[in-house]
Design a protein around this motif. Structure first.
Motif, PDB file in Angstrom:
ATOM      1  N   TYR B  68       0.842  -1.189   0.000  1.00  0.00           N
ATOM      2  CA  TYR B  68       0.000   0.000   0.000  1.00  0.00           C
ATOM      3  C   TYR B  68       0.876   1.237   0.000  1.00  0.00           C
ATOM      4  O   TYR B  68       1.798   1.358   0.812  1.00  0.00           O
ATOM      5  CB  TYR B  68      -0.891   0.034   1.244  1.00  0.00           C
ATOM      6  CG  TYR B  68      -2.080  -0.906   1.173  1.00  0.00           C
ATOM      7  CD1 TYR B  68      -2.907  -0.918   0.049  1.00  0.00           C
ATOM      8  CD2 TYR B  68      -2.372  -1.751   2.233  1.00  0.00           C
ATOM      9  CE1 TYR B  68      -3.997  -1.779  -0.008  1.00  0.00           C
ATOM     10  CE2 TYR B  68      -3.467  -2.609   2.181  1.00  0.00           C
ATOM     11  CZ  TYR B  68      -4.275  -2.612   1.060  1.00  0.00           C
ATOM     12  OH  TYR B  68      -5.348  -3.444   1.001  1.00  0.00           O
ATOM     13  N   SER B  75      -5.379   7.059   6.401  1.00  0.00           N
ATOM     14  CA  SER B  75      -5.834   5.850   5.701  1.00  0.00           C
ATOM     15  C   SER B  75      -5.608   4.569   6.507  1.00  0.00           C
ATOM     16  O   SER B  75      -6.059   3.494   6.117  1.00  0.00           O
ATOM     17  CB  SER B  75      -5.170   5.744   4.322  1.00  0.00           C
ATOM     18  OG  SER B  75      -3.813   6.065   4.366  1.00  0.00           O
ATOM     19  N   GLU B  78      -8.782   2.748   7.667  1.00  0.00           N
ATOM     20  CA  GLU B  78      -9.442   2.051   6.565  1.00  0.00           C
ATOM     21  C   GLU B  78      -8.728   0.728   6.255  1.00  0.00           C
ATOM     22  O   GLU B  78      -9.372  -0.306   6.041  1.00  0.00           O
ATOM     23  CB  GLU B  78      -9.446   2.956   5.330  1.00  0.00           C
ATOM     24  CG  GLU B  78     -10.296   2.396   4.199  1.00  0.00           C
ATOM     25  CD  GLU B  78     -10.153   3.202   2.906  1.00  0.00           C
ATOM     26  OE1 GLU B  78      -9.415   4.213   2.913  1.00  0.00           O
ATOM     27  OE2 GLU B  78     -10.759   2.795   1.908  1.00  0.00           O
ATOM     28  N   GLU B  81      -9.634  -1.751   8.989  1.00  0.00           N
ATOM     29  CA  GLU B  81     -11.026  -2.222   8.942  1.00  0.00           C
ATOM     30  C   GLU B  81     -11.322  -3.038   7.695  1.00  0.00           C
ATOM     31  O   GLU B  81     -11.912  -4.103   7.755  1.00  0.00           O
ATOM     32  CB  GLU B  81     -11.980  -1.028   9.042  1.00  0.00           C
ATOM     33  CG  GLU B  81     -12.007  -0.510  10.466  1.00  0.00           C
ATOM     34  CD  GLU B  81     -12.963   0.658  10.648  1.00  0.00           C
ATOM     35  OE1 GLU B  81     -13.531   1.124   9.633  1.00  0.00           O
ATOM     36  OE2 GLU B  81     -13.120   1.092  11.800  1.00  0.00           O
ATOM     37  N   GLU B  82     -10.897  -2.507   6.553  1.00  0.00           N
ATOM     38  CA  GLU B  82     -11.224  -3.182   5.296  1.00  0.00           C
ATOM     39  C   GLU B  82     -10.365  -4.432   5.090  1.00  0.00           C
ATOM     40  O   GLU B  82     -10.867  -5.518   4.872  1.00  0.00           O
ATOM     41  CB  GLU B  82     -11.015  -2.222   4.116  1.00  0.00           C
ATOM     42  CG  GLU B  82     -12.119  -1.203   3.952  1.00  0.00           C
ATOM     43  CD  GLU B  82     -13.456  -1.854   3.624  1.00  0.00           C
ATOM     44  OE1 GLU B  82     -13.525  -2.595   2.625  1.00  0.00           O
ATOM     45  OE2 GLU B  82     -14.433  -1.630   4.377  1.00  0.00           O
ATOM     46  N   HIS B  83      -9.066  -4.239   5.163  1.00  0.00           N
ATOM     47  CA  HIS B  83      -8.173  -5.343   4.816  1.00  0.00           C
ATOM     48  C   HIS B  83      -8.040  -6.374   5.935  1.00  0.00           C
ATOM     49  O   HIS B  83      -8.266  -7.551   5.742  1.00  0.00           O
ATOM     50  CB  HIS B  83      -6.805  -4.787   4.420  1.00  0.00           C
ATOM     51  CG  HIS B  83      -5.909  -5.815   3.780  1.00  0.00           C
ATOM     52  ND1 HIS B  83      -5.112  -5.559   2.703  1.00  0.00           N
ATOM     53  CD2 HIS B  83      -5.703  -7.127   4.070  1.00  0.00           C
ATOM     54  CE1 HIS B  83      -4.454  -6.639   2.353  1.00  0.00           C
ATOM     55  NE2 HIS B  83      -4.797  -7.606   3.180  1.00  0.00           N
ATOM     56  N   LYS B  86     -11.956  -7.268   7.324  1.00  0.00           N
ATOM     57  CA  LYS B  86     -12.895  -7.841   6.352  1.00  0.00           C
ATOM     58  C   LYS B  86     -12.207  -8.573   5.217  1.00  0.00           C
ATOM     59  O   LYS B  86     -12.865  -9.191   4.383  1.00  0.00           O
ATOM     60  CB  LYS B  86     -13.772  -6.728   5.778  1.00  0.00           C
ATOM     61  CG  LYS B  86     -14.581  -6.029   6.857  1.00  0.00           C
ATOM     62  CD  LYS B  86     -15.390  -4.882   6.277  1.00  0.00           C
ATOM     63  CE  LYS B  86     -16.065  -4.098   7.401  1.00  0.00           C
ATOM     64  NZ  LYS B  86     -16.356  -2.719   6.977  1.00  0.00           N
ATOM     65  N   ARG B  88     -10.704  -7.333   2.640  1.00  0.00           N
ATOM     66  CA  ARG B  88     -10.903  -6.741   1.308  1.00  0.00           C
ATOM     67  C   ARG B  88      -9.730  -5.812   0.976  1.00  0.00           C
ATOM     68  O   ARG B  88      -9.397  -4.920   1.750  1.00  0.00           O
ATOM     69  CB  ARG B  88     -12.209  -5.933   1.280  1.00  0.00           C
ATOM     70  CG  ARG B  88     -13.438  -6.802   1.339  1.00  0.00           C
ATOM     71  CD  ARG B  88     -14.660  -6.051   0.851  1.00  0.00           C
ATOM     72  NE  ARG B  88     -15.050  -5.006   1.798  1.00  0.00           N
ATOM     73  CZ  ARG B  88     -16.237  -4.991   2.410  1.00  0.00           C
ATOM     74  NH1 ARG B  88     -17.117  -5.941   2.181  1.00  0.00           N
ATOM     75  NH2 ARG B  88     -16.549  -4.024   3.229  1.00  0.00           N
ATOM     76  N   ILE B  90      -7.831  -2.800  -0.524  1.00  0.00           N
ATOM     77  CA  ILE B  90      -8.222  -1.440  -0.915  1.00  0.00           C
ATOM     78  C   ILE B  90      -7.531  -1.120  -2.230  1.00  0.00           C
ATOM     79  O   ILE B  90      -6.348  -0.768  -2.276  1.00  0.00           O
ATOM     80  CB  ILE B  90      -7.817  -0.433   0.184  1.00  0.00           C
ATOM     81  CG1 ILE B  90      -8.402  -0.894   1.516  1.00  0.00           C
ATOM     82  CG2 ILE B  90      -8.277   0.962  -0.174  1.00  0.00           C
ATOM     83  CD1 ILE B  90      -7.779  -0.226   2.695  1.00  0.00           C
TER      84      ILE B  90
END
Ligand SMILES: Cc1cc2nc3c(=O)[nH]c(=O)nc-3n(C[C@H](O)[C@H](O)[C@H](O)COP(=O)(O)O)c2cc1C
Ligand code: FES
Lengths: 142, 551
Positions: B68, B75, B78, B81-83, B86, B88, B90
């Motif tokens: 990243y 960031s 995010e 939480e996302e990676h 969950k 996912r 980014i």
């Protein structure tokens, strides 16, 4: 390891522990006496290496790089800016004894030119605004 | 031992720290804790990822193989939480090439992100492990070469292996390393010194720093192996005083080695003993020259000595002394692990292995790179440096530092290796590649280089001390428009005299870029002199035609 005297390291130690970041004469004489150095040798060393100073300096030492990569990134302009805001020329100390401005050879930060160091902290990608910001952070803990 | 499902590597080299990577690391740790993932996800500081743009922080995530960049403190939440929560990716932040599934093994070699012409042998661990942890170095096959040498090889066979590899010194002169070791070994002890030259003062060079900040143990292991081979008893790392982060990391590495019995008495239970310490320099470029460096450790002014005697016979305190560069030592563990013949599968004939370069100037991407010898200059500029900035035209390249050579666009097809470069009167030198675009003035560049040498000349010999001052003066006059037609021949005469008569290589190489510039860009010098114009518009020409007063 066999205890060898390392003059350069000893001088670094004196200078780092001095409030005015320089090598006071009496300390140097004392060192020479203690270890049996020739005073002329010590003086020769003190004046040969750019990191040592025989004159008292400010609380913080600013060293701006003036070599190729930084030169190409317009370090000259930054040096002039620095002189203007500190109201001193290169080699001098501000009236309040807070900053000393020096030039330096390449600091090995050419990929983030123009670069400088304040004491032991490196700074890169400098602009006039960035310099103002950085100096302000030092002024805060004055 | 704890098992973590994910490792997050945050670059903590000088460049990344400048861009705020310390803060990113702290925020990551905080956010991971807040999300309750501290037992699953581990944050590890590492060296440069060899990748981030200026002023950007990059992080690498394993085993997902995602990079990243740029990562801002805003960031981080995010990403967590996302990676991490969950699973996912980014997409907006992930580096495009990272969507390809690349295994760790591949990543470290050829498919290194945007830089696929690179091959990482020396920098294999940089950006992969925590440089402050000896455990991680050992887990990455660290100190395996030392163990192999001490248990299976005689000092002579270590030297043989080095000779087979045909490794040439990376400090500038390119002297065969195995031979230097061979010359050092038979000289009588009992005290023999091994010195690592970490002075790195050549303007435009920062490749050794990458090793010391990113993988200090590799260099230390190389030094211990060298000491075993030549019979070294005491070692010094002579490092420039400005490299604080390197000094700290090297000191940690040395301390850990003492703790693990890799330094000191009876290393790994054998009767081989070796002590190592750091000596900091005090700001003098000439101290990179090996005999000046030796004088400096002895507590003298850093003036070079007469050679011969060479350090292998009479060096520090008149004892036999081996001096090698940081990168040279960092090559040793891989050669001992895989053999000299393996090493020769990399690079081209006469210049084997990989070489680090510091890439900078008017490029889209700058930083330290590792390439096999034989890669062309043009490929480095276009593929790794992503070409000249702002779509400008390339004017020239200063290769090998201020004492190096000047390459023009017509020579871009030259492969970087000792022989090919010597055909165009160049060499890899210190490993610096400084790219200049069309907006640069050659007079201004030469003047800047001359000022550097005037300042750094140690003053011992006249040709260098006075020659550099005269060159500065003449170039300054030319840059202000006060040059005379005969000045160019004068410059050439001074430069040639310096090359022939200076005491040490500093004075001998100081005018080399100037001499090539006078040949390759003579027209530009003449424009300043004859027409009082600076074609690039850089020099502040203030020449005024004096009015003739005689009427
Ligand atoms: C003026 C001058 C500066 C030098 N600076 C360095 C330096 O910063 N680092 C370095 O490794 N070698 C430097 N060298 C080369 C060293 O003298 C020496 O050749 C080198 O450390 C040998 O190591 P190697 O065989 O591993 O290349 C310099 C040489 C000269 C003449
Ligand atoms: S040229 Fe300024 S840091 Fe290297």
């Amino acid at each position: 390891m066999e205890e060898k005297k390392h003059l350069l390291e000893q001088l670094h130690e004196i200078q780092n522990n001095d409030d005015k970041h320089y090598l006071p004469k009496e300390k140097v004489v004392e060192l020479a006496k203690k270890h049996g150095y020739d005073l002329a040798q010590v003086y020769g060393v003190e004046t040969f290496y750019t990191m040592y100073s025989t004159k008292p300096r400010g609380k913080h030492i600013i060293r701006i790089c003036e070599n190729q990569s930084c030169h190409m990134a317009n370090s000259k302009k930054l040096i002039r800016h620095m002189e203007a805001i500190l109201n001193i020329s290169v080699g001098e100390t501000t009236e309040d004894g807070f900053f000393t401005l020096e030039l330096s050879s390449c600091l090995g930060m050419c990929s983030v030119s123009p670069a400088m160091m304040i004491d032991e902290v490196p700074y890169g990608n400098l602009t006039e605004d960035r310099i103002d910001e950085i100096l302000a952070t030092y002024k805060e803990d004055k | 031992m704890k098992f973590y499902r994910t490792h997050v590597l945050v670059a903590q080299d000088t460049k990344s720290i400048l861009a705020g990577s310390k803060r990113i690391e702290e925020t990551l740790i905080e956010e991971i804790k807040l999300a309750g993932l501290e037992n699953e996800i581990r944050v590890i500081p590492t060296g440069s990822l060899g990748y981030s743009e200026n002023n950007q922080v990059a992080i690498a995530i394993y085993p997902d193989n995602i990079i990243y960049a740029p990562v801002l403190t805003s960031s981080v939440k995010e990403i967590v939480e996302e990676h991490f929560l969950k699973g996912r990716i980014i997409k907006a932040l992930a580096h495009p090439m990272k969507h390809k599934e690349i295994s760790m093994e591949e990543r470290t070699s050829e498919n290194q992100l945007n830089i696929d012409v690179q091959k990482r042998i020396i920098l294999k661990n940089v950006g992969q492990i925590n440089p402050e942890s000896i455990h991680e170095y050992i887990a990455a096959d660290g100190y395996m070469a030392l163990e192999k040498a001490l248990s299976e090889m005689t000092p002579e066979s270590v030297i043989e292996e080095m000779k087979t590899s045909e490794l040439r010194g990376r400090g500038g002169a390119g002297f065969p390393t195995g031979l230097k070791w061979q010359f050092t070994r038979p000289n009588p002890g009992p005290t023999k010194y091994v010195i690592c030259n970490a002075d790195e003062g050549e303007p435009g060079t920062f490749k050794d720093r990458e090793i010391m900040e990113g993988d200090p143990h590799k260099m230390v292991e190389g030094m211990i192996l060298a000491a075993y081979a030549v019979g070294g008893t005491d070692g010094y790392i002579y490092i420039r005083g400005e490299y604080n982060l390197s000094i700290n990391r090297l000191q940690k590495a040395i301390d850990a080695c003492y703790e693990y019995g890799l330094l000191g008495k009876n290393i790994l239970g054998t009767d081989f003993s070796f002590d190592l310490c750091i000596h900091t320099g005090a700001g003098a470029y000439i101290c990179g020259e090996e005999t000046a460096l030796i004088n400096s450790i002895e507590g003298k002014r850093g003036e070079p000595r007469k050679k011969p005697p060479y350090p292998p016979s009479q060096g520090l305190w008149q004892k036999p002394t081996l001096v090698n560069n940081v990168e040279t030592f960092a090559n040793v563990p891989a050669i001992i692990n895989h053999g000299g013949e393996w090493y020769k599968t990399l690079g081209v004939e006469g210049s084997y292995g990989t070489k680090l370069f510091s890439l900078m100037g008017d490029l889209n991407w700058k930083g330290t790179i590792e390439i096999p010898f034989g890669t062309t200059i043009g490929k480095i500029v276009d593929t790794i440096g992503h070409g000249v900035r702002y779509d400008r035209v390339l004017k020239g390249i200063i290769l090998g530092g201020s004492s190096g050579s000047l390459i023009v666009p017509g020579e871009l097809n030259t492969p970087i290796d000792f022989q090919s470069l010597s055909r165009i009167e160049a060499g890899p030198g210190s490993g610096s590649i400084l790219v200049m675009d069309e907006t640069r003035c050659i007079v201004d560049i030469c003047l800047n280089i001359a000022e550097f040498f005037r300042h750094e000349s140690c003053g011992k010999c006249t040709p260098c001390r006075e020659g550099n001052a005269q060159i500065c003066h003449l170039l300054e006059m030319i840059s202000y428009g006060y040059g005379l037609p005969e000045d160019l021949e004068k410059l050439e005469r001074i430069a040639n005299t310096m090359m022939e008569t200076s005491f040490c290589p500093l004075g001998q190489t100081a005018p080399s870029v100037l001499l090539q510039a006078l040949k390759k860009f003579r027209g530009e010098f003449l424009a300043h002199i004859d027409e009082n114009i600076c074609p690039a518009g850089v020099c502040e020409i203030n020449f005024v035609e004096e009015e003739c007063s005689c009427g």
